[in-house]
Write a protein that holds these residues in place. Structure first.
Motif, PDB file in Angstrom:
ATOM      1  N   ALA A  77      -8.806   3.093   3.932  1.00 37.33           N
ATOM      2  CA  ALA A  77      -9.037   2.572   2.581  1.00 37.33           C
ATOM      3  C   ALA A  77      -8.614   3.591   1.534  1.00 37.33           C
ATOM      4  O   ALA A  77      -7.959   3.244   0.537  1.00 37.33           O
ATOM      5  CB  ALA A  77     -10.503   2.195   2.410  1.00 37.33           C
ATOM      6  N   LYS A  78      -8.967   4.829   1.757  1.00 36.57           N
ATOM      7  CA  LYS A  78      -8.587   5.886   0.809  1.00 36.57           C
ATOM      8  C   LYS A  78      -7.075   6.066   0.782  1.00 36.57           C
ATOM      9  O   LYS A  78      -6.483   6.264  -0.295  1.00 36.57           O
ATOM     10  CB  LYS A  78      -9.253   7.204   1.223  1.00 36.57           C
ATOM     11  CG  LYS A  78      -8.989   8.374   0.266  1.00 36.57           C
ATOM     12  CD  LYS A  78      -9.601   8.114  -1.091  1.00 36.57           C
ATOM     13  CE  LYS A  78      -9.646   9.382  -1.956  1.00 36.57           C
ATOM     14  NZ  LYS A  78      -8.338   9.972  -2.234  1.00 36.57           N
ATOM     15  N   GLN A  79      -6.432   5.974   1.952  1.00 37.13           N
ATOM     16  CA  GLN A  79      -4.974   6.106   1.991  1.00 37.13           C
ATOM     17  C   GLN A  79      -4.301   5.006   1.170  1.00 37.13           C
ATOM     18  O   GLN A  79      -3.373   5.269   0.408  1.00 37.13           O
ATOM     19  CB  GLN A  79      -4.483   6.039   3.437  1.00 37.13           C
ATOM     20  CG  GLN A  79      -4.868   7.215   4.307  1.00 37.13           C
ATOM     21  CD  GLN A  79      -4.304   7.055   5.717  1.00 37.13           C
ATOM     22  OE1 GLN A  79      -3.086   7.059   5.914  1.00 37.13           O
ATOM     23  NE2 GLN A  79      -5.179   6.891   6.704  1.00 37.13           N
ATOM     24  N   LEU A  80      -4.775   3.763   1.329  1.00 35.23           N
ATOM     25  CA  LEU A  80      -4.176   2.655   0.585  1.00 35.23           C
ATOM     26  C   LEU A  80      -4.491   2.772  -0.904  1.00 35.23           C
ATOM     27  O   LEU A  80      -3.631   2.499  -1.757  1.00 35.23           O
ATOM     28  CB  LEU A  80      -4.682   1.313   1.129  1.00 35.23           C
ATOM     29  CG  LEU A  80      -4.081   0.083   0.461  1.00 35.23           C
ATOM     30  CD1 LEU A  80      -2.572  -0.002   0.710  1.00 35.23           C
ATOM     31  CD2 LEU A  80      -4.760  -1.196   0.957  1.00 35.23           C
ATOM     32  N   GLU A  81      -5.711   3.160  -1.219  1.00 34.63           N
ATOM     33  CA  GLU A  81      -6.090   3.316  -2.628  1.00 34.63           C
ATOM     34  C   GLU A  81      -5.192   4.350  -3.305  1.00 34.63           C
ATOM     35  O   GLU A  81      -4.703   4.135  -4.421  1.00 34.63           O
ATOM     36  CB  GLU A  81      -7.553   3.734  -2.726  1.00 34.63           C
ATOM     37  CG  GLU A  81      -8.072   3.811  -4.155  1.00 34.63           C
ATOM     38  CD  GLU A  81      -9.535   4.195  -4.209  1.00 34.63           C
ATOM     39  OE1 GLU A  81     -10.189   3.853  -5.213  1.00 34.63           O
ATOM     40  OE2 GLU A  81     -10.029   4.834  -3.256  1.00 34.63           O
ATOM     41  N   ASP A  82      -4.950   5.466  -2.629  1.00 35.54           N
ATOM     42  CA  ASP A  82      -4.090   6.497  -3.207  1.00 35.54           C
ATOM     43  C   ASP A  82      -2.655   6.003  -3.336  1.00 35.54           C
ATOM     44  O   ASP A  82      -1.986   6.255  -4.352  1.00 35.54           O
ATOM     45  CB  ASP A  82      -4.122   7.756  -2.328  1.00 35.54           C
ATOM     46  CG  ASP A  82      -5.458   8.480  -2.378  1.00 35.54           C
ATOM     47  OD1 ASP A  82      -6.272   8.183  -3.282  1.00 35.54           O
ATOM     48  OD2 ASP A  82      -5.693   9.326  -1.502  1.00 35.54           O
ATOM     49  N   LEU A  83      -2.183   5.312  -2.317  1.00 34.21           N
ATOM     50  CA  LEU A  83      -0.797   4.842  -2.315  1.00 34.21           C
ATOM     51  C   LEU A  83      -0.540   3.846  -3.438  1.00 34.21           C
ATOM     52  O   LEU A  83       0.547   3.824  -4.030  1.00 34.21           O
ATOM     53  CB  LEU A  83      -0.477   4.203  -0.958  1.00 34.21           C
ATOM     54  CG  LEU A  83       0.936   3.665  -0.735  1.00 34.21           C
ATOM     55  CD1 LEU A  83       1.968   4.782  -0.841  1.00 34.21           C
ATOM     56  CD2 LEU A  83       1.033   2.990   0.629  1.00 34.21           C
ATOM     57  N   THR A  84      -1.523   3.011  -3.747  1.00 35.00           N
ATOM     58  CA  THR A  84      -1.364   1.969  -4.765  1.00 35.00           C
ATOM     59  C   THR A  84      -1.964   2.355  -6.105  1.00 35.00           C
ATOM     60  O   THR A  84      -2.084   1.505  -6.998  1.00 35.00           O
ATOM     61  CB  THR A  84      -2.006   0.655  -4.281  1.00 35.00           C
ATOM     62  OG1 THR A  84      -3.408   0.876  -4.062  1.00 35.00           O
ATOM     63  CG2 THR A  84      -1.349   0.148  -3.006  1.00 35.00           C
ATOM     64  N   HIS A  85      -2.372   3.619  -6.245  1.00 32.06           N
ATOM     65  CA  HIS A  85      -2.993   4.110  -7.488  1.00 32.06           C
ATOM     66  C   HIS A  85      -4.211   3.277  -7.870  1.00 32.06           C
ATOM     67  O   HIS A  85      -4.446   2.974  -9.047  1.00 32.06           O
ATOM     68  CB  HIS A  85      -1.972   4.116  -8.639  1.00 32.06           C
ATOM     69  CG  HIS A  85      -0.719   4.882  -8.325  1.00 32.06           C
ATOM     70  ND1 HIS A  85      -0.678   6.256  -8.192  1.00 32.06           N
ATOM     71  CD2 HIS A  85       0.549   4.445  -8.076  1.00 32.06           C
ATOM     72  CE1 HIS A  85       0.554   6.644  -7.889  1.00 32.06           C
ATOM     73  NE2 HIS A  85       1.317   5.571  -7.809  1.00 32.06           N
ATOM     74  N   GLY A  86      -4.963   2.890  -6.837  1.00 38.97           N
ATOM     75  CA  GLY A  86      -6.203   2.155  -7.066  1.00 38.97           C
ATOM     76  C   GLY A  86      -6.040   0.671  -7.282  1.00 38.97           C
ATOM     77  O   GLY A  86      -7.027  -0.039  -7.536  1.00 38.97           O
ATOM     78  N   ASN A  87      -4.820   0.156  -7.161  1.00 32.23           N
ATOM     79  CA  ASN A  87      -4.581  -1.270  -7.412  1.00 32.23           C
ATOM     80  C   ASN A  87      -4.712  -2.130  -6.165  1.00 32.23           C
ATOM     81  O   ASN A  87      -4.761  -3.352  -6.263  1.00 32.23           O
ATOM     82  CB  ASN A  87      -3.187  -1.472  -8.014  1.00 32.23           C
ATOM     83  CG  ASN A  87      -3.067  -0.875  -9.399  1.00 32.23           C
ATOM     84  OD1 ASN A  87      -4.040  -0.844 -10.153  1.00 32.23           O
ATOM     85  ND2 ASN A  87      -1.893  -0.366  -9.736  1.00 32.23           N
ATOM     86  N   TRP A  88      -4.708  -1.532  -4.980  1.00 28.19           N
ATOM     87  CA  TRP A  88      -4.754  -2.229  -3.705  1.00 28.19           C
ATOM     88  C   TRP A  88      -3.481  -3.065  -3.497  1.00 28.19           C
ATOM     89  O   TRP A  88      -2.500  -2.871  -4.219  1.00 28.19           O
ATOM     90  CB  TRP A  88      -6.042  -3.055  -3.561  1.00 28.19           C
ATOM     91  CG  TRP A  88      -7.271  -2.218  -3.783  1.00 28.19           C
ATOM     92  CD1 TRP A  88      -8.060  -2.208  -4.895  1.00 28.19           C
ATOM     93  CD2 TRP A  88      -7.821  -1.226  -2.897  1.00 28.19           C
ATOM     94  NE1 TRP A  88      -9.077  -1.277  -4.774  1.00 28.19           N
ATOM     95  CE2 TRP A  88      -8.961  -0.660  -3.552  1.00 28.19           C
ATOM     96  CE3 TRP A  88      -7.480  -0.762  -1.636  1.00 28.19           C
ATOM     97  CZ2 TRP A  88      -9.736   0.337  -2.979  1.00 28.19           C
ATOM     98  CZ3 TRP A  88      -8.252   0.226  -1.056  1.00 28.19           C
ATOM     99  CH2 TRP A  88      -9.361   0.769  -1.714  1.00 28.19           C
ATOM    100  N   ALA A  89      -3.489  -3.968  -2.544  1.00 26.54           N
ATOM    101  CA  ALA A  89      -2.267  -4.704  -2.180  1.00 26.54           C
ATOM    102  C   ALA A  89      -2.303  -6.117  -2.747  1.00 26.54           C
ATOM    103  O   ALA A  89      -3.302  -6.822  -2.621  1.00 26.54           O
ATOM    104  CB  ALA A  89      -2.109  -4.762  -0.658  1.00 26.54           C
ATOM    105  N   ASP A  90      -1.199  -6.511  -3.367  1.00 23.52           N
ATOM    106  CA  ASP A  90      -1.113  -7.862  -3.939  1.00 23.52           C
ATOM    107  C   ASP A  90      -1.201  -8.929  -2.857  1.00 23.52           C
ATOM    108  O   ASP A  90      -1.777 -10.000  -3.066  1.00 23.52           O
ATOM    109  CB  ASP A  90       0.199  -8.021  -4.705  1.00 23.52           C
ATOM    110  CG  ASP A  90       0.356  -6.980  -5.793  1.00 23.52           C
ATOM    111  OD1 ASP A  90      -0.196  -7.178  -6.885  1.00 23.52           O
ATOM    112  OD2 ASP A  90       1.017  -5.949  -5.533  1.00 23.52           O
ATOM    113  N   VAL A  91      -0.615  -8.633  -1.691  1.00 23.02           N
ATOM    114  CA  VAL A  91      -0.662  -9.542  -0.539  1.00 23.02           C
ATOM    115  C   VAL A  91      -1.086  -8.731   0.674  1.00 23.02           C
ATOM    116  O   VAL A  91      -0.508  -7.672   0.948  1.00 23.02           O
ATOM    117  CB  VAL A  91       0.706 -10.203  -0.274  1.00 23.02           C
ATOM    118  CG1 VAL A  91       0.676 -11.000   1.025  1.00 23.02           C
ATOM    119  CG2 VAL A  91       1.114 -11.086  -1.441  1.00 23.02           C
TER     120      VAL A  91
END
Length: 339
Positions: free
Chosen positions: A217-231
């Motif tokens: 979760a932290k890896q994805l949050e950092d990768l998306t600048h806190g926006n998460w994944a659109d899909v």
């Protein structure tokens, strides 16, 4: 004529079946050359596939040759190499008349609800045959797998400016990755298996991969600048992963379930409501997906070379099948040769 039947979970046997008669109007008899093995086959073997019935001749990822056609069949001829669209639909129900042939109300999938392609010859409605002049039988057997991912991505319709997270880098996840890439969206892959993530990076050109090790979760949050994944596309078929996947969905984002589980899935209302998520199921594929995929492979836009990692002859399959389910064997896609 010999066929391989899954008599009950974890029990294959070789049986004798009659050769098919001359095809009726609208039908064709095909000679099976290649059968791809997928997660549905593994789940059926383990008794975990909710749609599977026994005893059953498996096999729905098929590269075939037309050997006879019935009256009225004009779009294929004897000698044509084809991929089979294995979803037999009634053409009359409410789903079919609206074009949703993938989820016909009287749906029958070859090798799941009715007997499939682990036999030398069988009869198929000719409308389910998709011809290619150039693809090999191996490539034709991959079209159905790619169709599952194609349909899942079509359901979500990601934009080039968006991020797509695919959870599960098995064959169905890989097929979703192929079509996520074609949309131009940034594609991120998550899996627990580092070997599969390495395959995605090295062979499929995926820049961003996340290992599910407790920090995902932290890896994805950092990768998306806190926006998460659109899909978010969950291709695991694991109910715990499917429930957890909603945590990765952006505000006003979409969650697509392409994997199937017989276990219960529960949702956390405040999270899904606050982010106004859209939840989508994706089942099978439609005829247009098969035609598109064949064209994409023929044009070189999809490279099938990395996909098939294991081959087996008809007489070897029963012994090798349980081994293909072990992660350490490195199986991406196993194909059975019926020659």
């Amino acid at each position: 004529m010999k066929a391989i039947q899954l008599e009950r979970p974890e029990v294959f046997r070789v049986i004798d079946v009659p050769e098919p008669p001359s095809p009726a109007a609208g039908d064709a008899v095909v000679r099976v050359h290649r059968v791809g093995i997928c997660g549905t086959d593994f789940s059926g073997y383990l008794g975990k596939m909710p749609f599977f019935s026994y005893p059953r001749i498996p096999g729905h990822e098929l590269g075939v040759e037309v050997v006879a056609v019935g009256p009225g069949v004009t779009h294929v001829k004897v000698g044509d190499r084809c991929s089979i669209e294995p979803y037999i639909n009634c053409q009359k129900c409410y789903s079919c008349i609206r074009g949703h042939t993938n989820c016909c109300m009287n749906h029958q999938t070859l090798g799941v609800h009715c007997d499939g392609g682990l036999q030398r010859l069988f009869t198929i409605p000719a409308r389910k045959l998709h011809v290619s002049k150039t693809l090999t039988y191996d490539q034709l057997a991959l079209v159905e797998t790619l169709g599952i991912g194609c349909h899942a991505i079509n359901r979500a319709a990601p934009k080039p400016t968006e991020t797509v997270l695919v959870i599960g880098a098995g064959p169905i996840g890989l097929s979703a990755i192929e079509f996520a890439k074609l949309t131009g969206a940034r594609t991120v892959v998550m899996d627990i298996n580092e070997q599969r993530l390495a395959f995605c990076r090295d062979r499929m050109g995926i820049k961003h991969t996340i290992r599910a090790d407790g920090t995902e979760a932290k890896q994805l949050e950092d990768l998306t600048h806190g926006n998460w994944a659109d899909v978010v596309v969950d291709a695991t078929g694991n109910n715990k992963s499917m429930v957890n996947a909603m945590n990765y969905v952006a505000f006003a984002g979409k969650l697509v379930f392409v994997g199937i589980t017989s276990q219960e899935i529960t949702f956390t209302q405040p999270l899904m409501h606050r982010r106004e998520m859209s939840f989508l199921a994706s089942r099978n594929a439609v005829s247009a997906d098969f035609a598109r995929i064949i064209q994409l492979i023929e044009a070189g836009h999809i490279d099938t070379k990395p996909w098939i990692t294991h081959h087996a002859g008809f007489g070897e399959m029963i012994e090798l099948f349980p081994k293909w389910m072990k992660p350490e064997t490195g199986v991406i896609k196993a194909v059975v040769e019926i020659d």
